[in-house]
Design a protein around this motif. Sequence first.
Motif, PDB file in Angstrom:
ATOM      1  N   TYR A 122      42.681  37.416  34.103  1.00 35.51           N
ATOM      2  CA  TYR A 122      41.999  38.340  35.008  1.00 35.51           C
ATOM      3  C   TYR A 122      40.489  38.182  34.840  1.00 35.51           C
ATOM      4  O   TYR A 122      39.955  38.325  33.724  1.00 35.51           O
ATOM      5  N   PRO A 168      37.529  40.099  36.254  1.00 35.61           N
ATOM      6  CA  PRO A 168      37.146  41.256  37.073  1.00 35.61           C
ATOM      7  C   PRO A 168      35.752  41.121  37.697  1.00 35.61           C
ATOM      8  O   PRO A 168      35.484  41.746  38.706  1.00 35.61           O
ATOM      9  N   ALA A 212      41.741  36.168  39.915  1.00 32.88           N
ATOM     10  CA  ALA A 212      42.738  35.946  38.858  1.00 32.88           C
ATOM     11  C   ALA A 212      43.282  34.529  38.985  1.00 32.88           C
ATOM     12  O   ALA A 212      43.472  34.015  40.085  1.00 32.88           O
ATOM     13  N   LEU A 267      42.408  39.646  42.706  1.00 30.45           N
ATOM     14  CA  LEU A 267      42.676  40.598  41.631  1.00 30.45           C
ATOM     15  C   LEU A 267      43.198  41.900  42.227  1.00 30.45           C
ATOM     16  O   LEU A 267      42.582  42.464  43.135  1.00 30.45           O
ATOM     17  N   TYR A 289      45.198  45.402  37.318  1.00 26.97           N
ATOM     18  CA  TYR A 289      44.167  45.148  36.305  1.00 26.97           C
ATOM     19  C   TYR A 289      43.871  46.400  35.490  1.00 26.97           C
ATOM     20  O   TYR A 289      43.683  46.327  34.265  1.00 26.97           O
TER      21      TYR A 289
END
Length: 596
Positions: A125, A127, A132, A142, A147
């Motif tokens: 992941y 962010p 991703a 994502l 998440y």
Amino acid sequence: MRRTPHRGEGKFTIFGKLILMFLVVITPLYTLGLLINARGEESVRAEIANSLESRVQFYMNALETEIERMVQLEREYIFDKDLQRLAFAMPIMDEYERTQRIISVGGKLKVIKSSSAYIRSVKAYLPSYRYAITSDDLTTNLIAEEYEAMVASIGRTEGAVYHWNGRYFINRAYPDATQFDPKRSYILSVELSVPALKASLAGFANYEGSGSALLDANGAWFIGGGSGIDVASSLAALRAGGGEDIGVAGSVRSVEAGDRMYLTAARTSELLQATLVVFIPSHEVLGKLDTYRNWFWILSLVSLFVIFLFSFWMYRLIHRPLSRLVRSFRSVEKRRLELIEDTGNKGEFGYLYRQFNAMVNELKVLIHTVYEQKIRAQSSELKQLQSQINPHFLYNSFFILYRLAKLKDLDSVVRFSQYLGEYFQYITRNAARQVKLEAEVNHVKAYVEIQTVRFSERIQAELEPLPQRFASVAVPRLFLQPLVENAYKYGVESKPKGGAIRISFQEEENKLRVVVEDNGPGMTDEALEALRIRLNASGDDVETTGLVNVHRRLCIMYGEGCGLRLSRSDLGGLRVEASLLRSETDEGIDQVMKSQ
């Protein structure tokens, strides 16, 4: 005046003496049997408990080993340079560098996934870019909810399983939990395969009504497998019968749930923060012990009755009818199957006479069917031996097909797929024990073509034409391929080039010799002689695979005069000669093939 005693007064009759004699003999044996039965039952119960506990411990150790490997791989790849650069420097990369680093990270995630059958997927992941990278699709957007769930797992014990939305994860963040920033850091997540874990847990549930489950230490989740039962309902019933500590590791215990007794065993993993619980209905594993105990008491009562009855029979005058029966048995021993004339006796000896006559009549029938029974026994052994053959080269066939497809050699892919399809069709189309020699040779042709694709120019195989008059000879199914496979594997496979295999046929009246020879390094005189001894050995303790298997199948089908002969080949390697017999007419052979 002296009193005359009544009949039987003042003496112990023969009937009583017989009963006393049998009781004196039987009582010590009965007592000893009772003690042995009790000790045996205790021993069996202990062995079953130890076996169950050992299985639980073995499975938990194996699962911990798998999880530790996952954790170690996460620990290594969390510091991967490509992953770190994608996480913190993706905006300054050009398209080519970004693509190459994504492919590199995706490949490493696939390595983690392929390291264990318990891994469903691996995901990184990122962010910062709402991005991703997965082991399946390389890149994906994502999902915020997913998440956030992964972020919630940060700070848990290393290796602990995190449950979210029916899925199970083992996560690792960069940097660690003390410096983790949900918006700037990244997470490497391994998702466990629930079907694989359930299938593995179901291995414990090989009894009706049994089950097993992996329980979270806090009771938040469990993964279970059972044999025809609802594992969740069963666990609830067991907790009600055995208390909330049913999932606490300890020795094997008996717990009552409802109207049934269960054997339970548990083991806790500090690494997974979970406990493995296995429960099996007691009657499934101990039911036979209870049955044996009941039969023991029934047998005891029957024994007492038989002693009394037999003593009474012995008390009666049985010498004459018994002598007649003995004479009849002696006639049978001398192979004179004569019946006892009916004397009209309606008692026990009348029954024995009738049963004796029935036995004589049955023996007469059995004498006529003994050869059929012998053939059936040989056929059964033949089928057992044939079932042991598993083609060794198939383990690599799909890798060859993969390599050809990767090289985009479509012609070779088509040709190789055709040969492989013909090969599979032959070995799976039916369960016939015998086939025509022509079909067996065609099968070997497909096998040789497959090996030609595999070894390219390193090995050349020559297959001579089959004599037409032997094409319909009935032969054991899959007898020739092991000989050719042996030549490849132990003869020429290790040669860097110049390998040669020759398959030829030699006619001799009603006999055909199938010869397979190679130019491999051959065998020493001692090794060759040892293999010949194994071919000629007999007994169930002899290994029946490979050449020994084929030799025994040929001997069963054609007799001891046939089978395999080993010698040195003119080519320099091993020469294997298989002798086959041709029946009197092709019509008879076709009838044998139709009967299959």
